[in-house]
Structure formats: structure tokens, C-alpha cells
Design a protein around this motif. Structure first.
Motif, PDB file in Angstrom:
ATOM      1  N   MET A 247      28.739 -17.420 -10.947  1.00 26.61           N
ATOM      2  CA  MET A 247      26.988 -17.707 -11.001  1.00 26.61           C
ATOM      3  C   MET A 247      26.373 -18.276  -9.753  1.00 26.61           C
ATOM      4  N   LYS A 248      27.261 -18.839  -9.114  1.00 23.00           N
ATOM      5  CA  LYS A 248      26.854 -19.555  -7.796  1.00 23.00           C
ATOM      6  C   LYS A 248      26.928 -18.857  -6.518  1.00 23.00           C
ATOM      7  N   LYS A 249      26.328 -19.426  -5.444  1.00 23.25           N
ATOM      8  CA  LYS A 249      26.416 -18.485  -4.288  1.00 23.25           C
ATOM      9  C   LYS A 249      26.972 -19.329  -2.914  1.00 23.25           C
ATOM     10  N   PHE A 250      27.889 -18.643  -2.444  1.00 19.66           N
ATOM     11  CA  PHE A 250      28.571 -19.258  -1.253  1.00 19.66           C
ATOM     12  C   PHE A 250      28.538 -18.537  -0.028  1.00 19.66           C
ATOM     13  N   TRP A 251      28.315 -19.177   1.043  1.00 17.00           N
ATOM     14  CA  TRP A 251      27.823 -18.737   2.564  1.00 17.00           C
ATOM     15  C   TRP A 251      29.144 -19.364   3.409  1.00 17.00           C
ATOM     16  N   ALA A 252      29.479 -18.520   4.287  1.00 15.46           N
ATOM     17  CA  ALA A 252      30.518 -19.127   5.402  1.00 15.46           C
ATOM     18  C   ALA A 252      29.576 -19.677   6.013  1.00 15.46           C
ATOM     19  N   VAL A 253      29.946 -20.942   6.884  1.00 13.19           N
ATOM     20  CA  VAL A 253      29.127 -21.487   7.732  1.00 13.19           C
ATOM     21  C   VAL A 253      28.982 -20.776   9.093  1.00 13.19           C
ATOM     22  N   SER A 254      30.182 -19.876   9.353  1.00 13.01           N
ATOM     23  CA  SER A 254      30.129 -19.120  10.504  1.00 13.01           C
ATOM     24  C   SER A 254      31.097 -17.958  10.480  1.00 13.01           C
ATOM     25  N   PRO A 255      30.899 -16.826  10.877  1.00 13.83           N
ATOM     26  CA  PRO A 255      32.038 -15.835  10.684  1.00 13.83           C
ATOM     27  C   PRO A 255      33.066 -16.009  11.722  1.00 13.83           C
TER      28      PRO A 255
END
Ligand code: 13P
Ligand code: SF4
Length: 304
Positions: A247-255
Motif C-alpha cells: 500500500m506504500k510508494k517507494f522511489w529510487a533516489v537515483s536510477p
């Protein structure tokens, strides 16, 4: 063969051979999914020391499999891809550590597990990113020498009154993350909480809401009331973060946060390693016994 078929074959063979498959949180998703256990360096070393399996297939990099071989001399420890190494561990060898110790006579040496067995053997105690502060605080004395990661050492320095001297090594991936890239990620995801690994630069850690080991980030994300997170570590961790927190969202800080050594191991490598029962990681006994002391001292330090 499809991923599904390979997975089934690996699982069946592992069971037949009484083998345990351990995978680090940075491994490819399909390798994490085939493993009996995933975790950070500390959790995997502890699991290795406790297992009743005859064979340990270590999906990670060499220093991790070496740590398993140090604590489990009676097991066959297999690193499926022999040249899966660690850029940081390669930045210090035993000879240079001996020379460094001569500059700091009598000062206890605290070595991050991201190091060779020979370097561990020259050290008083090991630590991981999950317990570095507790390990240094457990040492009775006004100063320590930390190797090989300068960023982890500088992070520990912020949490202890002891003087922390350090070797100038670093992780080529985490050390490369810039303040500008973190600012960009924050601007793109203004509601997200930033988690960062202590291998990042001090100025990056300054911007983080939480500084954690990879498994520490998994616990933090699960327990946090926040619903969006920027992940300041290698992108492999996103797999477990998403799996455990749908249910949560995760974003890579940088590809660009990719450790190519961690991505060398595929499912087919795991299968071939299980079939052939090699390559086996072996440590000369004299080195192993010395390194074991440093690892066991670390494991005896209570966690918060
Ligand atoms: P963790 O022990 O936090 O999983 O980190 C290992 C590592 O190699 C980080 O780059
Ligand atoms: Fe080593 Fe960095 Fe890769 Fe971790 S991410 S294994 S410290 S090179």
C-alpha cells in the motif's frame, strides 16, 4: 527455461541437497524470491551461523560468502558467481591495514564486514551498517580506528564521544550520490520520507529522515506512518520494500544506484552452483580463526 521453471528446479534441488539459499537485499528480484532468507549483512551472517543445512548458497558478493565461511567451517559455502566482489572491500588489504595500525598503536580496529577475510583477521571487532554505533560504543577506550568505509566512520563519529579515526575507503555507488540528486528526488516527491544508507556522503545523510541498514529501512518503512519513501540505497532493496508494503510508494533516489556486482547472480547461476556444488569459498584456517574472533565479538554486542 522460464523464471518459474528455474525457480521450481532450484527449490527442489535445494531441498534434496539440504541447502539453504541466502540472498542479500540488493540481489535481482527473482533471486530474492527463490531464497530461503533475504536480509542485510548482519542478518545473513547470523542466519549462516545458525543454519542446520549442509550447503549455503550465498547470493551476494564475496565478502558476504566469506563471512559465512568464517562462521561455518563445517558447511560448504558457495558463491554462485566467483567474481561478484565489492568495490569498497577491494580498497583495503591486510598489508596496508598493518601499516595503518602502526600509525595508531594500541587503538582498537573496528572493521566493517564489507572487507576481505584477511582484513577482518587483522581487526579487533567487526561491525555492519546495522550495528556500527553500538559496536564502537561497546569499546572501552577513547579512540578507535574504523575501516574501510570513511562515510560509515563519519556517521558513527556523530553518535559517539570517542575519537573515530578512519581509512579513506568508500562504496563507489553510495559515495557517488550527490546532494543535487537528492534535492531533485525530494522535489519530484515532496511528500516522501528520505531513507539513506550510512555509506552515503555525510552531506547526503544530513538530508535524510532516517539513516539505516537495508533491513533497517525495511523495518522503518513498515512501521512508519508515512506512505511515500525515497530510497537512498541500491535499487535492489525496492523489491522487498514494495513486496512487504503493497500500500506504500517507494522511489529510487537515483536510477544510477546500481551495484553491478550484486546483479551478476542470476537464477541459472544459482541452479548451476547447486548442481555442481561450487565455487566453494574457503579461507585458510589461520586467517579464519583470527577473523572469527572479530566477527564473534561483533555478534556478542547487544542490539538496541
Ligand atoms: P547492508 O548490510 O545494510 O545490507 O549493506 C550492505 C552493503 O553492501 C551496502 O552497500
Ligand atoms: Fe560493495 Fe557498494 Fe556493492 Fe555494497 S553496494 S556490495 S558496498 S560496492
Amino acid at each position: 527455461m522460464s523464471v518459474e521453471d528455474l525457480t521450481k528446479e532450484v527449490r527442489a534441488l535445494a531441498q534434496e541437497k539440504n541447502a539453504i539459499i541466502l540472498a542479500h537485499n540488493y540481489q535481482l528480484s527473482e533471486v530474492q524470491d527463490v531464497a530461503d532468507l533475504t536480509g542485510d549483512s548482519l542478518a545473513l551472517s547470523i542466519q549462516a551461523s545458525k543454519t542446520r543445512a549442509n550447503i549455503i548458497i550465498f547470493c551476494g558478493v564475496r565478502f558476504m560468502a566469506e563471512t559465512a565461511a568464517i562462521v561455518c567451517p563445517d558447511k560448504k559455502v558457495i558463491l554462485p558467481v566467483q567474481d561478484a566482489g565489492c568495490g569498497m572491500a577491494d580498497m583495503l588489504d591486510a598489508e596496508r591495514l598493518r601499516a595503518e595500525k602502526a600509525r595508531f598503536p594500541g587503538v582498537p580496529v573496528v572493521t566493517y564486514v564489507n572487507s576481505t577475510a584477511e582484513v577482518k583477521a587483522e581487526s579487533d571487532i567487526c561491525c555492519t551498517s546495522a550495528n556500527a554505533v553500538q559496536v564502537v560504543r561497546s569499546i572501552k577506550g577513547p579512540e578507535v580506528l574504523m575501516t574501510p568505509d570513511k562515510n560509515l566512520a563519519m556517521w558513527v563519529q556523530r553518535h559517539t564521544d570517542q575519537k573515530v579515526h578512519y581509512w579513506p575507503g568508500y562504496c563507489p555507488i553510495h559515495n557517488n550520490l550527490t546532494v543535487g540528486e537528492v534535492k531533485e528526488a525530494k522535489a519530484a516527491h515532496p511528500r516522501a520520507v528520505l531513507m539513506a544508507h550510512p555509506e552515503c556522503l555525510p552531506e547526503v545523510l544530513e538530508m535524510a529522515d532516517a539513516v539505516k541498514s537495508t533491513s533497517g529501512m525495511l523495518t522503518f518503512a513498515a512501521e512508519s506512518r508515512a506512505t511515500e519513501f525515497i530510497v537512498g540505497t541500491e535499487i535492489g532493496l525496492l523489491h522487498q520494500l514494495k513486496k512487504q508494503n503493497p500500500m506504500k510508494k517507494f522511489w529510487a533516489v537515483s536510477p544510477k544506484m546500481i551495484c553491478t556486482d550484486m546483479k551478476k547472480t542470476g537464477l541459472n547461476d544459482v541452479l548451476q552452483a547447486l548442481k555442481a556444488e561450487r565455487p566453494v569459498i574457503t579461507i585458510p584456517e589461520e586467517t579464519r580463526l583470527k577473523a572469527l574472533k572479530a566477527v564473534e565479538r561483533m555478534m556478542a554486542v547487544p542490539r538496541d
